[in-house]
Design a protein around this motif. Structure first.
Motif, short mmCIF file in Angstrom:
data_model
loop_
_atom_site.label_atom_id
_atom_site.label_comp_id
_atom_site.label_asym_id
_atom_site.label_seq_id
_atom_site.Cartn_x
_atom_site.Cartn_y
_atom_site.Cartn_z
N GLU A 77 1.80 -41.30 -45.18
CA GLU A 77 2.98 -42.16 -45.36
C GLU A 77 3.35 -42.87 -44.07
N GLY A 78 4.15 -43.91 -44.18
CA GLY A 78 4.50 -44.75 -43.03
C GLY A 78 5.61 -44.16 -42.18
N GLY A 79 5.97 -44.88 -41.12
CA GLY A 79 6.98 -44.41 -40.19
C GLY A 79 8.27 -45.20 -40.23
N ALA A 80 8.35 -46.21 -41.10
CA ALA A 80 9.53 -47.09 -41.14
C ALA A 80 10.79 -46.34 -41.55
N ALA A 81 10.64 -45.20 -42.22
CA ALA A 81 11.80 -44.44 -42.69
C ALA A 81 12.65 -43.93 -41.54
N ALA A 82 12.07 -43.77 -40.37
CA ALA A 82 12.81 -43.24 -39.21
C ALA A 82 13.24 -44.34 -38.25
N SER A 83 13.11 -45.60 -38.69
CA SER A 83 13.52 -46.69 -37.80
C SER A 83 15.04 -46.70 -37.66
N LYS A 84 15.52 -47.27 -36.57
CA LYS A 84 16.97 -47.33 -36.34
C LYS A 84 17.65 -48.10 -37.46
N THR A 85 16.99 -49.15 -37.97
CA THR A 85 17.56 -49.96 -39.05
C THR A 85 17.70 -49.14 -40.32
N ALA A 86 16.63 -48.40 -40.67
CA ALA A 86 16.66 -47.59 -41.89
C ALA A 86 17.72 -46.50 -41.80
N LEU A 87 17.83 -45.87 -40.64
CA LEU A 87 18.83 -44.81 -40.46
C LEU A 87 20.24 -45.38 -40.53
N ALA A 88 20.44 -46.56 -39.94
CA ALA A 88 21.76 -47.20 -39.98
C ALA A 88 22.12 -47.58 -41.42
N ARG A 89 21.13 -48.11 -42.15
CA ARG A 89 21.35 -48.49 -43.55
C ARG A 89 21.74 -47.26 -44.38
N HIS A 90 21.06 -46.15 -44.13
CA HIS A 90 21.35 -44.91 -44.86
C HIS A 90 22.76 -44.41 -44.53
N ALA A 91 23.12 -44.43 -43.24
CA ALA A 91 24.44 -43.97 -42.81
C ALA A 91 25.53 -44.82 -43.44
N LYS A 92 25.30 -46.13 -43.47
CA LYS A 92 26.30 -47.05 -44.05
C LYS A 92 26.45 -46.80 -45.55
N ALA A 93 25.33 -46.60 -46.24
CA ALA A 93 25.37 -46.34 -47.68
C ALA A 93 26.08 -45.03 -47.98
N SER A 94 25.84 -44.02 -47.14
CA SER A 94 26.49 -42.72 -47.31
C SER A 94 27.99 -42.83 -47.07
N ALA A 95 28.36 -43.60 -46.06
CA ALA A 95 29.78 -43.77 -45.74
C ALA A 95 30.50 -44.51 -46.86
N ARG A 96 29.81 -45.47 -47.47
CA ARG A 96 30.41 -46.26 -48.55
C ARG A 96 30.80 -45.38 -49.74
N LYS A 97 30.08 -44.28 -49.93
CA LYS A 97 30.36 -43.38 -51.06
C LYS A 97 31.60 -42.53 -50.83
N ARG A 98 32.09 -42.49 -49.56
CA ARG A 98 33.26 -41.67 -49.24
C ARG A 98 34.53 -42.49 -49.33
N THR A 99 35.65 -41.80 -49.52
CA THR A 99 36.93 -42.49 -49.61
C THR A 99 37.38 -42.94 -48.22
N ALA A 100 38.32 -43.87 -48.19
CA ALA A 100 38.84 -44.36 -46.92
C ALA A 100 39.48 -43.22 -46.12
N ALA A 101 40.17 -42.33 -46.83
CA ALA A 101 40.83 -41.19 -46.16
C ALA A 101 39.79 -40.27 -45.51
N ASP A 102 38.68 -40.03 -46.22
CA ASP A 102 37.60 -39.20 -45.67
C ASP A 102 37.01 -39.82 -44.42
N ARG A 103 36.75 -41.14 -44.48
CA ARG A 103 36.17 -41.83 -43.33
C ARG A 103 37.12 -41.80 -42.15
N SER A 104 38.41 -41.98 -42.44
CA SER A 104 39.42 -41.98 -41.39
C SER A 104 39.50 -40.60 -40.72
#
Length: 118
Positions: A77-104
């Motif tokens: 398998e490839g190595g793109a999954a561990a790129s800074k872009t992919a990790l940032a995209r994952h973190a942003k998607a995970s954060a989007r699933k949380r409520t504003a109060a949780d993020r705060s």
């Protein structure tokens, strides 16, 4: 099998009373490092995180045959999954699933931690 240094850092986190997710984070960090240096690949960021968490759960000896088979599959398998872009995209998607109060609350806790460690 996780590297001894990773196990040492995870145990140090445990002694310091850090959360289990923080302790397991050491294994995830190691996994991302392995993918970046080309030891093996991953199809997605979620897979890279899952492999790290799996290592954390079973930070004990695994049969050599299973270990070799898993590594053989990951090498294809490839190595793109561990790129800074992919990790940032994952973190942003995970954060989007949380409520504003949780993020705060999380941001406030991070700020307290930074202030304490500074």
């Amino acid at each position: 099998m996780p590297e001894p240094e990773t196990i040492r850092r995870a145990r140090a986190d445990k002694r310091e009373g850090k959360a289990p997710s923080t302790q397991a984070g050491e294994f995830v960090r190691e996994e991302i490092h392995h993918i970046r240096e080309g030891k093996h690949g991953a199809t997605s960021t979620k897979q890279a995180i899952a492999i790290g968490l799996s290592k954390a759960r079973r930070a004990t000896k695994v049969s050599a045959k299973r270990s070799r088979a898993a590594l053989g599959a990951l090498k294809k398998e490839g190595g793109a999954a561990a790129s800074k872009t992919a990790l940032a995209r994952h973190a942003k998607a995970s954060a989007r699933k949380r409520t504003a109060a949780d993020r705060s609350a999380s941001a406030k806790k991070a700020a307290r931690t930074r202030a304490r460690n500074a």
